[in-house]
Design a protein around this motif. Structure first.
Motif, PDB file in Angstrom:
ATOM      1  N   THR A 187       0.858  -1.184   0.000  1.00 43.73           N
ATOM      2  CA  THR A 187       0.000   0.000   0.000  1.00 43.73           C
ATOM      3  C   THR A 187       0.896   1.236   0.000  1.00 43.73           C
ATOM      4  OG1 THR A 187      -0.078   0.037   2.429  1.00 43.73           O
ATOM      5  CG2 THR A 187      -1.850  -1.125   1.295  1.00 43.73           C
ATOM      6  N   ARG A 188       0.283   2.395  -0.289  1.00 47.36           N
ATOM      7  CA  ARG A 188       1.032   3.639  -0.242  1.00 47.36           C
ATOM      8  C   ARG A 188       0.917   4.232   1.150  1.00 47.36           C
ATOM      9  NH1 ARG A 188      -0.479   2.745  -5.357  1.00 47.36           N
ATOM     10  NH2 ARG A 188      -2.681   3.137  -5.018  1.00 47.36           N
ATOM     11  N   ASN A 189       2.058   4.425   1.807  1.00 51.07           N
ATOM     12  CA  ASN A 189       2.093   4.877   3.190  1.00 51.07           C
ATOM     13  C   ASN A 189       2.797   6.224   3.289  1.00 51.07           C
ATOM     14  OD1 ASN A 189       1.256   2.168   4.602  1.00 51.07           O
ATOM     15  ND2 ASN A 189       2.857   1.617   3.148  1.00 51.07           N
ATOM     16  N   LEU A 190       2.185   7.168   4.000  1.00 48.34           N
ATOM     17  CA  LEU A 190       2.785   8.473   4.219  1.00 48.34           C
ATOM     18  C   LEU A 190       3.402   8.489   5.612  1.00 48.34           C
ATOM     19  CD1 LEU A 190       1.348  11.906   3.238  1.00 48.34           C
ATOM     20  CD2 LEU A 190       2.143  11.562   5.575  1.00 48.34           C
ATOM     21  N   LEU A 191       4.701   8.815   5.673  1.00 39.86           N
ATOM     22  CA  LEU A 191       5.456   8.731   6.918  1.00 39.86           C
ATOM     23  C   LEU A 191       6.219  10.025   7.149  1.00 39.86           C
ATOM     24  CD1 LEU A 191       6.882   5.257   5.943  1.00 39.86           C
ATOM     25  CD2 LEU A 191       5.170   5.584   7.741  1.00 39.86           C
ATOM     26  N   ALA A 192       6.194  10.534   8.379  1.00 40.24           N
ATOM     27  CA  ALA A 192       6.934  11.749   8.719  1.00 40.24           C
ATOM     28  C   ALA A 192       8.411  11.421   8.882  1.00 40.24           C
ATOM     29  CB  ALA A 192       6.378  12.352  10.007  1.00 40.24           C
ATOM     30  N   LEU A 193       9.280  12.220   8.244  1.00 35.89           N
ATOM     31  CA  LEU A 193      10.719  12.008   8.333  1.00 35.89           C
ATOM     32  C   LEU A 193      11.290  12.755   9.535  1.00 35.89           C
ATOM     33  CD1 LEU A 193      11.603  12.497   4.546  1.00 35.89           C
ATOM     34  CD2 LEU A 193      11.502  10.334   5.807  1.00 35.89           C
ATOM     35  N   PRO A 194      12.258  12.167  10.233  1.00 33.55           N
ATOM     36  CA  PRO A 194      12.808  12.808  11.432  1.00 33.55           C
ATOM     37  C   PRO A 194      13.488  14.135  11.142  1.00 33.55           C
ATOM     38  CG  PRO A 194      14.083  10.851  10.840  1.00 33.55           C
ATOM     39  CD  PRO A 194      12.845  10.830  10.006  1.00 33.55           C
ATOM     40  N   GLY A 195      14.027  14.307   9.929  1.00 37.85           N
ATOM     41  CA  GLY A 195      14.699  15.550   9.587  1.00 37.85           C
ATOM     42  C   GLY A 195      13.788  16.592   8.968  1.00 37.85           C
ATOM     43  N   GLY A 196      12.491  16.308   8.943  1.00 35.01           N
ATOM     44  CA  GLY A 196      11.527  17.216   8.335  1.00 35.01           C
ATOM     45  C   GLY A 196      11.026  16.675   7.015  1.00 35.01           C
ATOM     46  N   GLY A 197       9.799  17.044   6.673  1.00 42.84           N
ATOM     47  CA  GLY A 197       9.179  16.544   5.455  1.00 42.84           C
ATOM     48  C   GLY A 197       8.484  15.211   5.693  1.00 42.84           C
ATOM     49  N   VAL A 198       7.734  14.760   4.707  1.00 45.94           N
ATOM     50  CA  VAL A 198       7.053  13.466   4.781  1.00 45.94           C
ATOM     51  C   VAL A 198       7.341  12.687   3.512  1.00 45.94           C
ATOM     52  CG1 VAL A 198       5.212  14.208   6.345  1.00 45.94           C
ATOM     53  CG2 VAL A 198       4.903  14.456   3.883  1.00 45.94           C
ATOM     54  N   LEU A 199       7.286  11.374   3.632  1.00 42.79           N
ATOM     55  CA  LEU A 199       7.620  10.481   2.527  1.00 42.79           C
ATOM     56  C   LEU A 199       6.469   9.524   2.272  1.00 42.79           C
ATOM     57  CD1 LEU A 199       9.921   9.420   0.599  1.00 42.79           C
ATOM     58  CD2 LEU A 199      10.448   7.770   2.407  1.00 42.79           C
ATOM     59  N   ILE A 200       6.071   9.395   1.008  1.00 38.95           N
ATOM     60  CA  ILE A 200       5.072   8.406   0.611  1.00 38.95           C
ATOM     61  C   ILE A 200       5.807   7.268  -0.091  1.00 38.95           C
ATOM     62  CG2 ILE A 200       3.012   7.933  -0.773  1.00 38.95           C
ATOM     63  CD1 ILE A 200       2.293  10.901  -0.547  1.00 38.95           C
TER      64      ILE A 200
END
Length: 371
Positions: free
Chosen positions: A251-264
């Motif tokens: 599935t496509r998952n949106l995750l917050a990155l520790p250094g800022g920004g989010v990744l799908i």
């Protein structure tokens, strides 16, 4: 009445909102204002499956049903990355609407109905992961980049598994090959095993939402884990014979990155069909478009026309034949997709066929007359 924690409406409240790390800003707050007046809750979709989605809100992650949001149109369904208006309570809770998308990554579906399928929404960077464990497929990279440019996002090519190319000169040549294929696109060589290049990639992705794209076995999930600093995504070994792997992300998952920004993170894509991506193709092959501007005829097809600047560049060696063939192939594919969904384009193509047929018959008649 909606609480300020659930719906921040100013820069001051934005600074305190748990949604800010997921991309919430004043413009989204303004877009959401009509929904807030109805008592709905703002949130961002972090995962979609089986007609339901996980939505991160100011009060945490909630599960919501998407049945009210045109579920049978692949282009209008709720997708990962959407900002949505969710009911404040209920069992089940429902998504009532999603906010207008700033960008959308779309490909054609594998069905015979020629529909578009939206993979991710509101994306700032499209990260195309390409494995260095196998021979580079420049044509596939160009295809991904066409979709990325068309989405409105800034593409970034990441050459994964750089540790498998220990010779610096060889690695440099591979990067140069991709840079030639991807004008205007950053190309980074990265190793999740050694950490090489990760700091640069983290800095690029820190400023917004990024979607991670590529084939199975490209190292996307391993790269996602390296960026997240923990093993969140499942990883399985690739086959030695061709570098391909099983779909570890389903599935496509949106995750917050520790250094800022989010990744799908997205599942590996076996097929990457274009979907109305003419301008994206033009950006991928920007040097061909520049040559074409100097052609004698405005509607030059770059096949055999006199005064064709593209063919002149091909003859002089300025333009590699592979690039021109790839350009033609993607334009033809895109035209077929558009023609299936646009009656006007179909009519133009038929007229063009008739004109070429008439020109061909006239040429044959002229030849017969000379004989």
């Amino acid at each position: 009445m909606t609480s300020s924690s659930a719906f921040p409406t100013s820069s001051t409240s934005l600074g305190l909102s748990p949604l800010v790390p997921y991309g919430w800003d004043d413009d989204w707050a303004d877009e959401f204002a009509p929904h807030a007046s109805e008592g709905l809750v703002a949130g961002r979709v972090i995962r979609v499956d089986r007609g339901q989605c996980d939505v991160v809100t100011a009060d945490g992650v909630v599960r919501a049903d998407t049945a009210f949001v045109t579920p049978h149109d692949p282009m209008r369904v709720v997708c990962t990355g959407d900002w949505v208006a969710v009911e404040p309570d209920g069992n089940p809770r429902y998504v009532r609407s999603y906010l207008p998308r700033r960008t959308a990554f779309v490909r054609s579906t594998s069905s015979k109905r020629s529909e578009g399928q939206i993979l991710a929404a509101n994306v700032d960077h499209a990260v195309v992961a390409v494995s260095l464990a196998v021979e580079l497929d420049l044509g596939r990279i160009e295809r991904f980049l066409a979709l990325a440019w068309e989405s409105g996002a800034q593409p970034v090519v990441v050459l994964t598994k750089a540790d498998l190319v220990p010779e610096a000169a060889t690695l440099g040549h591979l990067v140069e090959d991709v840079e030639t294929t991807a004008p205007g696109v950053p190309v980074l060589a990265v190793s999740s095993a050694t950490g090489e290049g990760l700091d640069i990639l983290e800095a690029v992705l820190a400023g917004g939402t990024s979607v991670l794209l590529g084939q199975s076995g490209a190292g996307k999930s391993t790269l996602a884990n390296a960026l997240l600093g923990e093993d969140v995504m499942d990883v399985r070994a690739t086959r030695d014979m061709d570098g391909k792997g099983r779909h570890t992300t389903t599935t496509r998952n949106l995750l917050a990155l520790p250094g800022g920004g989010v990744l799908i993170d997205t599942p590996g894509l076996r097929g990457v069909g274009l979907w109305d991506a003419e301008s994206g193709v033009g950006q991928v092959f920007s040097e061909i478009e520049q040559f074409a501007a100097d052609c004698r005829f405005q509607d030059c097809a770059h096949v055999a026309e006199p005064g064709c600047a593209v063919l002149a560049a091909l003859d002089s060696g300025e333009l590699p034949e592979r690039r021109l063939e790839s350009y033609r192939k993607l334009l033809r594919e895109n035209q077929r997709i558009v023609a299936k969904t646009d009656a006007r384009v179909r009519a133009e193509i038929r007229r063009d066929w008739k004109r070429k047929g008439a020109d061909g018959r006239a040429a044959m008649e002229a030849k017969r007359g000379r004989w």
